[in-house]
Write an enzyme that holds these catalytic residues in place. Structure first.
Site, PDB file in Angstrom:
ATOM      1  N   SER A 130      25.163  24.394  73.506  1.00  0.00           N
ATOM      2  CA  SER A 130      26.368  25.209  73.332  1.00  0.00           C
ATOM      3  C   SER A 130      26.266  25.884  71.975  1.00  0.00           C
ATOM      4  O   SER A 130      25.502  25.438  71.116  1.00  0.00           O
ATOM      5  CB  SER A 130      27.592  24.273  73.342  1.00  0.00           C
ATOM      6  OG  SER A 130      28.763  24.959  72.954  1.00  0.00           O
ATOM      7  N   TYR A 143      32.398  16.573  70.891  1.00  0.00           N
ATOM      8  CA  TYR A 143      31.639  17.512  71.727  1.00  0.00           C
ATOM      9  C   TYR A 143      30.507  18.135  70.911  1.00  0.00           C
ATOM     10  O   TYR A 143      29.359  18.199  71.349  1.00  0.00           O
ATOM     11  CB  TYR A 143      32.590  18.597  72.245  1.00  0.00           C
ATOM     12  CG  TYR A 143      31.936  19.615  73.152  1.00  0.00           C
ATOM     13  CD1 TYR A 143      31.590  19.288  74.462  1.00  0.00           C
ATOM     14  CD2 TYR A 143      31.660  20.900  72.705  1.00  0.00           C
ATOM     15  CE1 TYR A 143      30.992  20.226  75.292  1.00  0.00           C
ATOM     16  CE2 TYR A 143      31.064  21.839  73.527  1.00  0.00           C
ATOM     17  CZ  TYR A 143      30.730  21.495  74.824  1.00  0.00           C
ATOM     18  OH  TYR A 143      30.124  22.429  75.639  1.00  0.00           O
ATOM     19  N   LYS A 147      26.357  18.142  71.273  1.00  0.00           N
ATOM     20  CA  LYS A 147      25.582  19.369  71.495  1.00  0.00           C
ATOM     21  C   LYS A 147      24.580  19.628  70.368  1.00  0.00           C
ATOM     22  O   LYS A 147      23.479  20.118  70.622  1.00  0.00           O
ATOM     23  CB  LYS A 147      26.530  20.557  71.675  1.00  0.00           C
ATOM     24  CG  LYS A 147      27.373  20.461  72.947  1.00  0.00           C
ATOM     25  CD  LYS A 147      26.499  20.371  74.197  1.00  0.00           C
ATOM     26  CE  LYS A 147      27.291  20.476  75.485  1.00  0.00           C
ATOM     27  NZ  LYS A 147      26.431  20.474  76.681  1.00  0.00           N
TER      28      LYS A 147
END
Ligand code: NAD
Length: 258
Positions: A130, A143, A147
């Site tokens: 991402s 998150y 990533k």
């Protein structure tokens, strides 16, 4: 081989690669949409899989190789969102997001890469990270940590494969906002603004097209939102200057600002 194939980017990749006449093995934890998608794509094999469990992914690899004998393209794409201040995300939720996003990718590499090397010939791994793996927005620490780890793993993987002379290429897909169901995978209160940015992001089909072009061209970092590039440059400057990150506001994507 595509994980997280039942929705969003994975689904668009499956449809795109089917048009390229590739044989598909589709994996997802969400069985019904997975089965429906597979039945709409000629010859696709659906394998219900929880990528956070090594045993599931090992079974997936065994089934893929039993059916097709070779895997030329592995897309470690399954992922879930998480939202909240670092200390407010519960231990269970930290484990969930790392379990799917990071361990899912690790499991994919452990189960498939040795087989892909051994089969001989060219092959390629695409790991979906991402923009949150290249920069670090606030209130997305769990998150983002997952990533950033996928980016680091991919950077190591491409070098390790080159050192061993393997003909397996690697790309790490780093999209900005993409219009998928991702926000609904964040337990509890996914931020309203995040939902709205995702819902107005790039169509997943555009990300699938971009990914196929990148694999063909052997691109490593696959960026889909060039307007977010200054944030990556700013992070590199902050690291070299020893400064704490300035508050990051990722711009709305071009598609989103239409
Ligand atoms: N949508 C965005 O804005 C965006 C931006 C950057 C990166 N990404 C990444 O793209 C990837 C695909 O997400 P998406 O946006 O298409 O979301 P999505 O929610 O539409 O699709 C994700 C798929 O992964 C599956 N999945 C979740 N947990 C799983 C597990 N344990 N095992 C197997 N499958 C599982 C879900 O069932 C779903 O079908 C993710 O890794 C996500 O982090 C998305």
């Amino acid at each position: 081989m595509i994980t997280g194939a039942a929705s969003g980017i994975g689904r668009a990749l499956a449809q795109r690669l089917s048009r390229e006449r590739m044989h598909l093995v589709l994996a997802d934890v969400d069985r019904r949409p997975l089965r429906e998608l597979a039945s709409s794509l000629p010859g696709a094999l659906a394998v219900p899989t929880d990528v956070s469990r090594m045993r599931d992914v090992e079974m997936l690899a065994a089934k893929a190789y039993a059916r097709f004998g070779r895997v030329h393209l592995l897309c470690n794409n399954a992922g879930v969102a998480e939202y909240g201040a670092v200390w407010e995300v519960s231990l269970r939720r930290w484990q969930r997001v790392l379990g799917v996003n990071l361990w899912g990718t690790v499991h994919g590499c452990l189960a498939f890469v040795p087989r892909m090397i051994a089969q001989g010939g060219a092959a390629h791994v695409v790991n979906t990270a991402s923009m949150a793996g290249l920069v670090t927005p606030p209130l997305a620490g769990a998150y983002s940590a997952s990533k950033h780890a996928v980016v680091a793993l991919s950077e190591a993987l491409v070098q390790d494969l080159a050192l061993r002379g393997a003909r397996v290429g690697v790309s790490v897909l780093c999209p900005g906002w993409v219009a998928t169901a991702l926000a609904s995978s964040a337990p509890g209160a996914a931020d309203r603004m995040m939902r709205s940015l995702i819902s107005r992001g790039l169509p997943p089909e555009a990300v699938a097209d971009r990914t196929v072009r990148a694999v063909r061209a052997g691109e490593f970092y696959v960026l889909t939102h060039p307007e977010m590039a200054p944030a990556v440059r700013r992070r590199a400057d902050e690291i070299l200057a020893g400064r704490a990150p300035g508050m990051l506001r990722l711009p709305r994507s071009r598609a989103a600002s239409r």
